[in-house]
Write a protein that holds these residues in place. Structure first.
Motif, PDB file in Angstrom:
ATOM      1  N   LEU A  64      14.401   2.228  12.091  1.00 35.31           N
ATOM      2  CA  LEU A  64      15.545   1.505  12.642  1.00 35.31           C
ATOM      3  C   LEU A  64      16.810   1.808  11.853  1.00 35.31           C
ATOM      4  O   LEU A  64      17.879   2.009  12.441  1.00 35.31           O
ATOM      5  N   LEU A  65      16.698   1.871  10.528  1.00 35.76           N
ATOM      6  CA  LEU A  65      17.859   2.200   9.709  1.00 35.76           C
ATOM      7  C   LEU A  65      18.347   3.611  10.003  1.00 35.76           C
ATOM      8  O   LEU A  65      19.549   3.866  10.064  1.00 35.76           O
ATOM      9  N   GLY A  66      17.418   4.533  10.217  1.00 34.99           N
ATOM     10  CA  GLY A  66      17.790   5.904  10.569  1.00 34.99           C
ATOM     11  C   GLY A  66      18.523   5.958  11.891  1.00 34.99           C
ATOM     12  O   GLY A  66      19.515   6.676  12.049  1.00 34.99           O
ATOM     13  N   LEU A  67      18.041   5.193  12.856  1.00 39.17           N
ATOM     14  CA  LEU A  67      18.691   5.153  14.165  1.00 39.17           C
ATOM     15  C   LEU A  67      20.089   4.549  14.056  1.00 39.17           C
ATOM     16  O   LEU A  67      21.041   5.068  14.627  1.00 39.17           O
ATOM     17  N   VAL A  68      20.226   3.472  13.298  1.00 38.82           N
ATOM     18  CA  VAL A  68      21.530   2.844  13.104  1.00 38.82           C
ATOM     19  C   VAL A  68      22.483   3.821  12.416  1.00 38.82           C
ATOM     20  O   VAL A  68      23.644   3.959  12.805  1.00 38.82           O
ATOM     21  N   ALA A  69      21.998   4.540  11.408  1.00 36.51           N
ATOM     22  CA  ALA A  69      22.846   5.511  10.707  1.00 36.51           C
ATOM     23  C   ALA A  69      23.294   6.629  11.639  1.00 36.51           C
ATOM     24  O   ALA A  69      24.455   7.036  11.616  1.00 36.51           O
ATOM     25  N   ALA A  70      22.394   7.108  12.475  1.00 40.90           N
ATOM     26  CA  ALA A  70      22.752   8.183  13.413  1.00 40.90           C
ATOM     27  C   ALA A  70      23.823   7.710  14.379  1.00 40.90           C
ATOM     28  O   ALA A  70      24.772   8.445  14.684  1.00 40.90           O
ATOM     29  N   VAL A  71      23.702   6.482  14.858  1.00 43.23           N
ATOM     30  CA  VAL A  71      24.700   5.940  15.786  1.00 43.23           C
ATOM     31  C   VAL A  71      26.033   5.762  15.068  1.00 43.23           C
ATOM     32  O   VAL A  71      27.088   6.112  15.597  1.00 43.23           O
ATOM     33  N   ALA A  72      26.004   5.261  13.850  1.00 42.59           N
ATOM     34  CA  ALA A  72      27.238   5.042  13.105  1.00 42.59           C
ATOM     35  C   ALA A  72      27.950   6.354  12.819  1.00 42.59           C
ATOM     36  O   ALA A  72      29.180   6.442  12.897  1.00 42.59           O
ATOM     37  N   LEU A  73      27.203   7.384  12.503  1.00 40.68           N
ATOM     38  CA  LEU A  73      27.805   8.683  12.223  1.00 40.68           C
ATOM     39  C   LEU A  73      28.399   9.328  13.456  1.00 40.68           C
ATOM     40  O   LEU A  73      29.291  10.165  13.359  1.00 40.68           O
ATOM     41  N   ALA A  74      27.934   8.931  14.628  1.00 42.53           N
ATOM     42  CA  ALA A  74      28.457   9.502  15.862  1.00 42.53           C
ATOM     43  C   ALA A  74      29.926   9.128  16.045  1.00 42.53           C
ATOM     44  O   ALA A  74      30.712   9.918  16.559  1.00 42.53           O
ATOM     45  N   GLY A  75      30.308   7.937  15.617  1.00 48.45           N
ATOM     46  CA  GLY A  75      31.695   7.513  15.697  1.00 48.45           C
ATOM     47  C   GLY A  75      32.209   7.404  17.118  1.00 48.45           C
ATOM     48  O   GLY A  75      31.485   7.568  18.087  1.00 48.45           O
ATOM     49  N   ALA A  76      33.483   7.138  17.232  1.00 47.65           N
ATOM     50  CA  ALA A  76      34.111   7.019  18.544  1.00 47.65           C
ATOM     51  C   ALA A  76      34.337   8.411  19.115  1.00 47.65           C
ATOM     52  O   ALA A  76      34.770   9.317  18.427  1.00 47.65           O
ATOM     53  N   ALA A  77      34.039   8.559  20.368  1.00 54.13           N
ATOM     54  CA  ALA A  77      34.181   9.854  21.029  1.00 54.13           C
ATOM     55  C   ALA A  77      35.554   9.960  21.678  1.00 54.13           C
ATOM     56  O   ALA A  77      36.059   9.001  22.240  1.00 54.13           O
ATOM     57  N   PRO A  78      36.173  11.149  21.593  1.00 59.41           N
ATOM     58  CA  PRO A  78      37.446  11.330  22.284  1.00 59.41           C
ATOM     59  C   PRO A  78      37.231  11.342  23.787  1.00 59.41           C
ATOM     60  O   PRO A  78      36.126  11.531  24.273  1.00 59.41           O
ATOM     61  N   ALA A  79      38.324  11.143  24.530  1.00 57.55           N
ATOM     62  CA  ALA A  79      38.236  11.160  25.995  1.00 57.55           C
ATOM     63  C   ALA A  79      37.717  12.512  26.464  1.00 57.55           C
ATOM     64  O   ALA A  79      38.108  13.550  25.948  1.00 57.55           O
ATOM     65  N   GLN A  80      36.835  12.489  27.423  1.00 57.85           N
ATOM     66  CA  GLN A  80      36.218  13.701  27.946  1.00 57.85           C
ATOM     67  C   GLN A  80      36.422  13.753  29.447  1.00 57.85           C
ATOM     68  O   GLN A  80      36.661  12.744  30.088  1.00 57.85           O
ATOM     69  N   GLU A  81      36.260  14.962  29.999  1.00 58.35           N
ATOM     70  CA  GLU A  81      36.357  15.128  31.438  1.00 58.35           C
ATOM     71  C   GLU A  81      35.153  14.486  32.123  1.00 58.35           C
ATOM     72  O   GLU A  81      34.018  14.671  31.701  1.00 58.35           O
ATOM     73  N   VAL A  82      35.431  13.726  33.177  1.00 53.59           N
ATOM     74  CA  VAL A  82      34.362  13.078  33.931  1.00 53.59           C
ATOM     75  C   VAL A  82      33.734  14.111  34.864  1.00 53.59           C
ATOM     76  O   VAL A  82      34.424  14.840  35.573  1.00 53.59           O
ATOM     77  N   LEU A  83      32.407  14.148  34.861  1.00 54.64           N
ATOM     78  CA  LEU A  83      31.644  15.066  35.703  1.00 54.64           C
ATOM     79  C   LEU A  83      31.145  14.333  36.944  1.00 54.64           C
ATOM     80  O   LEU A  83      31.052  13.104  36.948  1.00 54.64           O
ATOM     81  N   PRO A  84      30.771  15.082  37.980  1.00 53.10           N
ATOM     82  CA  PRO A  84      30.158  14.421  39.136  1.00 53.10           C
ATOM     83  C   PRO A  84      28.805  13.819  38.732  1.00 53.10           C
ATOM     84  O   PRO A  84      28.169  14.279  37.779  1.00 53.10           O
ATOM     85  N   PRO A  85      28.353  12.786  39.432  1.00 49.67           N
ATOM     86  CA  PRO A  85      27.046  12.185  39.101  1.00 49.67           C
ATOM     87  C   PRO A  85      25.935  13.225  39.142  1.00 49.67           C
ATOM     88  O   PRO A  85      25.966  14.157  39.943  1.00 49.67           O
ATOM     89  N   GLU A  86      24.962  13.057  38.258  1.00 42.64           N
ATOM     90  CA  GLU A  86      23.773  13.909  38.202  1.00 42.64           C
ATOM     91  C   GLU A  86      22.574  13.037  38.570  1.00 42.64           C
ATOM     92  O   GLU A  86      22.127  12.222  37.763  1.00 42.64           O
ATOM     93  N   PRO A  87      22.069  13.165  39.796  1.00 38.86           N
ATOM     94  CA  PRO A  87      20.967  12.298  40.235  1.00 38.86           C
ATOM     95  C   PRO A  87      19.751  12.331  39.307  1.00 38.86           C
ATOM     96  O   PRO A  87      19.106  11.302  39.121  1.00 38.86           O
ATOM     97  N   GLY A  88      19.459  13.463  38.707  1.00 41.75           N
ATOM     98  CA  GLY A  88      18.312  13.540  37.804  1.00 41.75           C
ATOM     99  C   GLY A  88      18.470  12.666  36.581  1.00 41.75           C
ATOM    100  O   GLY A  88      17.511  12.061  36.097  1.00 41.75           O
ATOM    101  N   ILE A  89      19.687  12.568  36.073  1.00 41.73           N
ATOM    102  CA  ILE A  89      19.959  11.713  34.915  1.00 41.73           C
ATOM    103  C   ILE A  89      19.810  10.246  35.314  1.00 41.73           C
ATOM    104  O   ILE A  89      19.149   9.465  34.619  1.00 41.73           O
ATOM    105  N   GLU A  90      20.412   9.883  36.422  1.00 42.50           N
ATOM    106  CA  GLU A  90      20.316   8.494  36.871  1.00 42.50           C
ATOM    107  C   GLU A  90      18.868   8.102  37.154  1.00 42.50           C
ATOM    108  O   GLU A  90      18.440   6.993  36.809  1.00 42.50           O
ATOM    109  N   THR A  91      18.098   9.006  37.738  1.00 40.74           N
ATOM    110  CA  THR A  91      16.681   8.727  38.013  1.00 40.74           C
ATOM    111  C   THR A  91      15.906   8.525  36.725  1.00 40.74           C
ATOM    112  O   THR A  91      15.078   7.603  36.628  1.00 40.74           O
TER     113      THR A  91
END
Length: 138
Positions: free
Chosen positions: A5-32
Motif C-alpha cells: 500500500l505504501l508503494g502504491l501511495v508513493a507511485a501515485v504521489a510521484l505521478a503528480g499533477a498532469a498537464p492538460a492533454q488532448e482529449v481522444l475519442p472514446p475507446e470502447p475496449g477501455i470502457e468495457t
C-alpha cells in the motif's frame, strides 16, 4: 500488505499533477474493461476483477485477495459504486488515462483517473488515482 500500500501511495504521489492533454475519442475496449472490473467487484468475484489489472499491478499485489483488500480499503467508491460514467480519455506519458466519475452509496461524486495499458489479452488497468473534479481548484 502495508509495504504494498505504501508503494502504491508513493507511485501515485510521484505521478503528480498532469498537464492538460488532448482529449481522444472514446475507446470502447477501455470502457468495457473498467466496467467489467467494477461489475466483478459488485459480485465479489476477486479472481475476475484481478484479471483486469495490468501485469505490474498483479505482481505488486500477488493474489486476488490482496488486491481486493486494497480496493475495499482504499477505493470503497469503486468497490461498491452506486453509479458511474465515463469522462475524457487522454493520451499521457506512459499510456492512456480514462476519467471515470463514480457516485458512491451516499451520493458523493468521485473523479478517478484510470491508467490503461494494452496487453496481448486486451486493455488492462495499470493504476487508479483519485483526482480533483474540474472547477474545484479555483
Amino acid at each position: 500488505m502495508r509495504r504494498m500500500l505504501l508503494g502504491l501511495v508513493a507511485a501515485v504521489a510521484l505521478a503528480g499533477a498532469a498537464p492538460a492533454q488532448e482529449v481522444l475519442p472514446p475507446e470502447p475496449g477501455i470502457e468495457t474493461t473498467i466496467q467489467s472490473q467494477i461489475d466483478a467487484f459488485l459480485r465479489d468475484d476477486l479472481d475476475e476483477a484481478f484479471g483486469y489489472a495490468a501485469p505490474s499491478i498483479q505482481g505488486m499485489f500477488g493474489t486476488p485477495q490482496n488486491f481486493g483488500a486494497m480496493v475495499r480499503n482504499g477505493y470503497p467508491m469503486v468497490w461498491r459504486p452506486e453509479d458511474l460514467r465515463f469522462g475524457d480519455l487522454v493520451d499521457m506519458p506512459g499510456g492512456l488515462a480514462q476519467t471515470v466519475i463514480v457516485t458512491d452509496g451516499a451520493g458523493v461524486e468521485h473523479w478517478l483517473e484510470y491508467r490503461m495499458t494494452q496487453t496481448d489479452a486486451g486493455w488492462r488497468i495499470a493504476g487508479v488515482r483519485i483526482v480533483e473534479a474540474p472547477g474545484l481548484n479555483a
